[in-house]
Design an enzyme around this catalytic site. Structure first.
Site, PDB file in Angstrom:
ATOM      1  N   HIS A   1       0.957  -1.255  -0.099  1.00 48.54           N
ATOM      2  CA  HIS A   1      -0.030   0.057  -0.070  1.00 48.54           C
ATOM      3  C   HIS A   1       1.016   1.242  -0.088  1.00 48.54           C
ATOM      4  O   HIS A   1       0.546   2.055  -0.527  1.00 48.54           O
ATOM      5  CB  HIS A   1      -0.849   0.128   1.259  1.00 48.54           C
ATOM      6  CG  HIS A   1      -1.821  -1.375   1.443  1.00 48.54           C
ATOM      7  ND1 HIS A   1      -1.747  -1.992   2.729  1.00 48.54           N
ATOM      8  CD2 HIS A   1      -2.591  -1.874   0.724  1.00 48.54           C
ATOM      9  CE1 HIS A   1      -2.814  -2.884   2.432  1.00 48.54           C
ATOM     10  NE2 HIS A   1      -3.261  -2.769   1.156  1.00 48.54           N
TER      11      HIS A   1
ATOM     12  N   CYS B   1     -14.922 -14.879  -6.089  1.00 41.67           N
ATOM     13  CA  CYS B   1     -13.773 -14.618  -4.869  1.00 41.67           C
ATOM     14  C   CYS B   1     -14.144 -13.530  -3.955  1.00 41.67           C
ATOM     15  O   CYS B   1     -13.999 -12.241  -4.323  1.00 41.67           O
ATOM     16  CB  CYS B   1     -12.605 -14.701  -5.520  1.00 41.67           C
ATOM     17  SG  CYS B   1     -11.390 -13.977  -4.253  1.00 41.67           S
TER      18      CYS B   1
ATOM     19  N   CYS C   1      -9.447 -19.609  -6.847  1.00 39.81           N
ATOM     20  CA  CYS C   1      -9.459 -17.862  -7.494  1.00 39.81           C
ATOM     21  C   CYS C   1      -7.758 -17.947  -8.089  1.00 39.81           C
ATOM     22  O   CYS C   1      -7.055 -18.177  -7.468  1.00 39.81           O
ATOM     23  CB  CYS C   1      -9.482 -16.971  -6.401  1.00 39.81           C
ATOM     24  SG  CYS C   1      -8.838 -15.389  -6.818  1.00 39.81           S
TER      25      CYS C   1
HETATM   26  N1  MSP Z   1      -9.926  -1.343  -2.882  1.00 38.81           N
HETATM   27  C1  MSP Z   1      -9.489  -1.811  -4.000  1.00 38.81           C
HETATM   28  C2  MSP Z   1      -9.065  -0.534  -4.808  1.00 38.81           C
HETATM   29  C3  MSP Z   1     -10.154   0.166  -4.871  1.00 38.81           C
HETATM   30  S1  MSP Z   1      -9.715   1.458  -5.789  1.00 38.81           S
HETATM   31  C4  MSP Z   1     -11.198   2.428  -6.478  1.00 38.81           C
HETATM   32  C5  MSP Z   1      -8.087  -2.687  -3.624  1.00 38.81           C
HETATM   33  N2  MSP Z   1      -7.668  -2.473  -2.413  1.00 38.81           N
HETATM   34  S2  MSP Z   1      -6.233  -3.195  -1.969  1.00 38.81           S
HETATM   35  O1  MSP Z   1      -5.988  -2.388  -0.593  1.00 38.81           O
HETATM   36  O2  MSP Z   1      -6.358  -4.545  -2.178  1.00 38.81           O
HETATM   37  O3  MSP Z   1      -5.110  -2.675  -3.083  1.00 38.81           O
HETATM   38  C6  MSP Z   1      -5.049  -1.485  -3.507  1.00 38.81           C
HETATM   39  C7  MSP Z   1      -3.989  -1.310  -4.541  1.00 38.81           C
HETATM   40  O4  MSP Z   1      -2.788  -1.573  -3.512  1.00 38.81           O
HETATM   41  C8  MSP Z   1      -3.818  -2.141  -5.758  1.00 38.81           C
HETATM   42  O5  MSP Z   1      -3.769  -1.307  -6.790  1.00 38.81           O
HETATM   43  C9  MSP Z   1      -2.500  -3.145  -5.440  1.00 38.81           C
HETATM   44  O6  MSP Z   1      -1.687  -3.237  -6.545  1.00 38.81           O
HETATM   45  C10 MSP Z   1      -1.726  -2.279  -4.484  1.00 38.81           C
HETATM   46  N3  MSP Z   1      -0.906  -3.199  -3.692  1.00 38.81           N
HETATM   47  C11 MSP Z   1      -1.350  -3.834  -3.005  1.00 38.81           C
HETATM   48  N4  MSP Z   1      -0.396  -4.872  -2.658  1.00 38.81           N
HETATM   49  C12 MSP Z   1       0.722  -4.528  -3.447  1.00 38.81           C
HETATM   50  C13 MSP Z   1       1.962  -4.641  -3.412  1.00 38.81           C
HETATM   51  N5  MSP Z   1       2.596  -5.703  -2.992  1.00 38.81           N
HETATM   52  N6  MSP Z   1       2.808  -4.355  -4.395  1.00 38.81           N
HETATM   53  C14 MSP Z   1       2.480  -2.876  -5.229  1.00 38.81           C
HETATM   54  N7  MSP Z   1       0.787  -2.542  -5.112  1.00 38.81           N
HETATM   55  C15 MSP Z   1       0.335  -3.429  -4.405  1.00 38.81           C
HETATM   56  O7  MSP Z   1      -7.704  -3.236  -4.468  1.00 38.81           O
END
Ligand code: MSP
Length: 508
Positions: A21, A126, A151
Site C-alpha cells: 500500500h 472470490c 481464485c
Molecule cells: N479497494 C481496492 C481498490 C479500489 S480503488 C477504487 C483494492 N484495495 S487493496 O488494498 O487490495 O489494493 C489497492 C492497491 O494496492 C492495488 O492497486 C494493489 O496493486 C496495491 N498493492 C497492494 N499490494 C501491493 C504490492 N505488494 N505491491 C504494489 N502494490 C500493491 O484493490
C-alpha cells in the site's frame, strides 16, 4: 495553468497498511510534490475502501460491527501516511456522507441512461477479490487455468452465488471504449500495461453485476433500496466524491478529471469498467491511468493472505524515513514489478544516499569550514557544472511528467555524480584558500542547492536539511520551477553548517 488531481487506489480496511500500500502512496506523494514545485494547483487524494462482503466478514470474525471495525482501521492508514510524510490533501472514506451522495448520483445517472438493468445472476465469486470468475479463469491447486475451483489471484476456493442483481451493461461499451482509447493513445502508461487493458476490451465485454440483496454493508440503490451496490461501483466513485461530484459543482470543475495511479491487479475495473460507467453517466473521462507493477517479496505479491507482509514503519526504524521513501521511488521503474529485499534496500541506500548525496554534502561543508571560514562562496556563472544542472532539471522534469520517479531521480543524481567528480578533479581540500577554492566550492554549493530542490519530492526532510545547512532561507518546497533551478541562485555569503551525517552508512 491547469490543475493536477492525482489519486491512489483506496485501500481495503480488512488489513493494516503494508509495504504494498505504501508503494503507490509514496509514488503519488512524490509526483504531487513535484507538481506543486511547478506551481500547478495540485490535489492528492488517498483513502479507504470500507464496504462489501470482505469487510463485513472481517468485522464478523473480529466480533464487531462493520462500522466499528472500519472506524478502527481507517485511522491506521491515515497515521501510517503521516509517518511516511505523505502530503495528501484529502483522505476519503467510503462510509462518509459525501461519498454516499456521489455514488447515488452516479448510479442514478447510469440507470436513467438505461445502462443498469435487473437480471438473474449465478456465478463463482472470490470474496478476497470481490470479483466473479468464469470456469476458464479459475485455477487448480497447481495454478493451471481452467482446471480448478480456486481464485487465480488468491489460490483459495471461490463461492457460488445465485441471486437477482442489477447489471451494468458493459457489453454495450466495447466500441466506444476502443474509439476513445484510440483517440487518447497515451492515456494509459506504461504502454505495455495499457495494451493489457486494450486486450481485455477487445476480447469482449461482459455485463457485470452491481448490486446484491444479500449484502448489508454498502450503499443502497436509490431507486430500489433493497439492493445494495456492489463494491466496485461504490469504490471507484470515491474519485468523484472527493471533488464534490453531486454536491459541489465548483470543486468538481476545479479538479476533475483525475490522474489515477493504480496497481496492475485493478486494471480491468479502472481502465474498462470505470470509463464505461463515466461514459454512461455523461462524465468526462480521466486524464490518465498510470499502472504500476507490484512490489514482490520472494517473488510473490505481498498480501495478508500470503503471510509475507512487510510493515513499512518497521523499515523506517532501520533505514530512516527518507532512506525508505527513496528506495521505493528509485529502485524500480514505475510499471514494472520490483522484488523487495532487505539487502537491496541497504545497497541502494549506501550507494545513492550515503556515498553520493551524503558524502557530497559532508565534504562540501568540511572544505567550506576549513578553507572558506565556514562562509559559502558564490558560484561561477560560467561553471562547467551549470550544463549538468540544466540537464538534471530538464531530464528529471520530463520523467516526472511521464510519472517515472525512478528515472527522474536518476537524472537528479546525475548532478550529484557530476559535482562529486568535479570536486575530485579539482581537489580543493589540497589547495590553499583563495579564489580557485572559492570558485569550486561556490559551484558545489550551487549544485547542492539545485539538488535539494530537485530531490525534495522524494526526500523532503533531507532536502530541507541540505537547504538550511548551506544557508538558504525558507522552505525548499516553496521554490518554483523552473526559475529556482536556474544556475547562479546560490547567493554566497551564507554560513554553511556541517551537522551530522545525512545518511550514515549501514552495515548489513
Ligand atoms: N479497494 C481496492 C481498490 C479500489 S480503488 C477504487 C483494492 N484495495 S487493496 O488494498 O487490495 O489494493 C489497492 C492497491 O494496492 C492495488 O492497486 C494493489 O496493486 C496495491 N498493492 C497492494 N499490494 C501491493 C504490492 N505488494 N505491491 C504494489 N502494490 C500493491 O484493490
Amino acid at each position: 495553468m491547469s490543475s493536477t488531481y492525482v489519486t491512489t487506489p483506496i485501500y481495503y480496511v480488512n488489513a493494516e497498511p503494508h509495504l504494498g500500500h505504501a508503494y503507490t502512496t509514496i509514488i503519488g506523494d512524490a509526483i504531487t510534490r513535484w507538481s506543486r514545485l511547478t506551481g500547478a494547483p495540485t490535489k492528492f487524494l488517498t483513502g479507504t475502501d470500507e464496504h462489501g462482503l470482505k469487510i463485513q466478514q472481517a468485522a464478523e470474525a473480529a466480533g464487531v460491527s462493520p462500522q466499528a471495525f472500519t472506524d478502527d482501521i481507517a485511522p491506521k492508514f491515515a497515521a501510517a501516511w503521516d509517518k511516511l510524510n505523505i502530503a495528501n490533501d484529502d483522505f476519503i472514506r467510503t462510509t462518509e456522507p459525501r461519498h454516499k451522495v456521489a455514488v447515488a448520483e452516479l448510479l442514478q445517472r447510469c440507470y436513467d441512461a438505461g445502462d443498469i438493468e435487473l437480471d438473474t445472476f449465478a456465478g463463482k465469486y472470490c470474496v478476497a477479490c470481490e470479483e466473479y470468475y468464469s470456469d476458464d479463469e479459475l485455477v487448480s491447486a497447481e495454478g493451471v487455468a481452467g482446471e480448478g475451483e480456486l481464485c487465480p489471484i488468491h489460490q483459495r476456493p471461490v463461492e457460488y452465488f445465485e441471486e437477482e442483481n442489477y447489471f451494468f451493461r458493459l457489453s454495450r461499451f466495447q466500441d466506444r471504449l476502443l474509439d476513445w482509447y484510440a483517440k487518447h493513445p497515451t492515456a494509459m502508461t506504461p504502454e505495455h500495461r495499457g495494451n493489457e487493458a486494450l486486450g481485455l476490451i477487445r476480447s469482449g465485454l461482459r455485463d457485470f453485476s452491481i448490486s446484491r440483496t444479500s449484502l448489508e454493508w454498502g450503499i443502497p440503490l436509490p431507486w430500489d433500496p433493497k439492493h445494495v451496490t456492489y463494491v466496485w461501483f461504490d469504490a471507484l466513485t470515491n474519485y468523484l466524491a472527493a471533488v464534490g461530484f453531486g454536491s459541489d459543482d465548483q470543486d468538481y470543475e476545479d479538479w476533475w478529471p483525475a490522474i489515477h495511479l493504480i496497481g496492475k491487479d485493478i486494471v480491468r475495473q479502472h481502465c474498462v469498467y470505470w470509463p464505461a460507467m463515466l461514459m454512461s453517466a455523461g462524465v468526462e473521462l480521466p486524464k490518465r491511468w498510470a499502472i504500476g507493477g507490484w512490489l514482490l517479496v520472494g517473488g510473490e505479491k505481498m498480501s495478508k493472505t500470503s503471510g509475507n507482509v512487510v510493515n513499512p514503519l518497521d523499515l523506517i526504524d532501520d533505514i530512516g524515513l527518507d532512506g525508505f521513501r527513496y528506495y521505493v521511488l528509485a529502485e524500480t521503474p514505475y510499471g514494472s514489478d520490483g522484488d523487495f529485499t532487505y539487502e537491496g534496500l541497504v545497497a541502494r541506500y549506501n550507494s545513492d544516499l550515503a556515498n553520493n548525496l551524503g558524502n557530497l554534502a559532508a565534504r562540501v561543508a568540511t572544505v567550506v569550514a576549513k578553507k572558506c571560514d565556514g562562509v559559502g562562496p558564490a558560484p561561477d556563472p560560467d561553471s562547467p557544472l551549470s550544463a549538468a544542472a540544466e540537464t538534471a532539471y530538464t531530464e528529471s522534469a520530463a520523467q516526472w511528467a511521464e510519472l517515472q520517479p525512478s528515472r527522474a531521480l536518476d537524472a537528479t543524481w546525475g548532478l550529484i555524480r557530476a559535482t562529486n567528480a568535479h570536486l575530485e578533479q579539482n581537489e580543493p581540500w589540497k589547495a590553499d584558500p583563495g579564489p580557485d577554492v572559492d570558485r569550486v566550492m561556490g559551484d558545489a554549493l550551487e549544485a547542492l542547492r539545485i539538488v535539494a530542490i530537485l530531490s525534495s519530492p522524494a526526500i523532503p526532510d533531507t532536502a530541507q536539511t541540505v537547504w538550511e545547512r548551506i544557508g538558504m532561507p525558507g522552505q525548499v518546497a516553496d521554490q518554483h520551477l523552473p526559475d529556482a533551478v536556474t544556475w547562479g541562485g546560490y547567493p554566497g555569503g551564507a554560513d554553511v553548517v556541517k551537522g551530522d551525517p545525512l545518511f550514515p552508512r549501514i552495515k548489513l
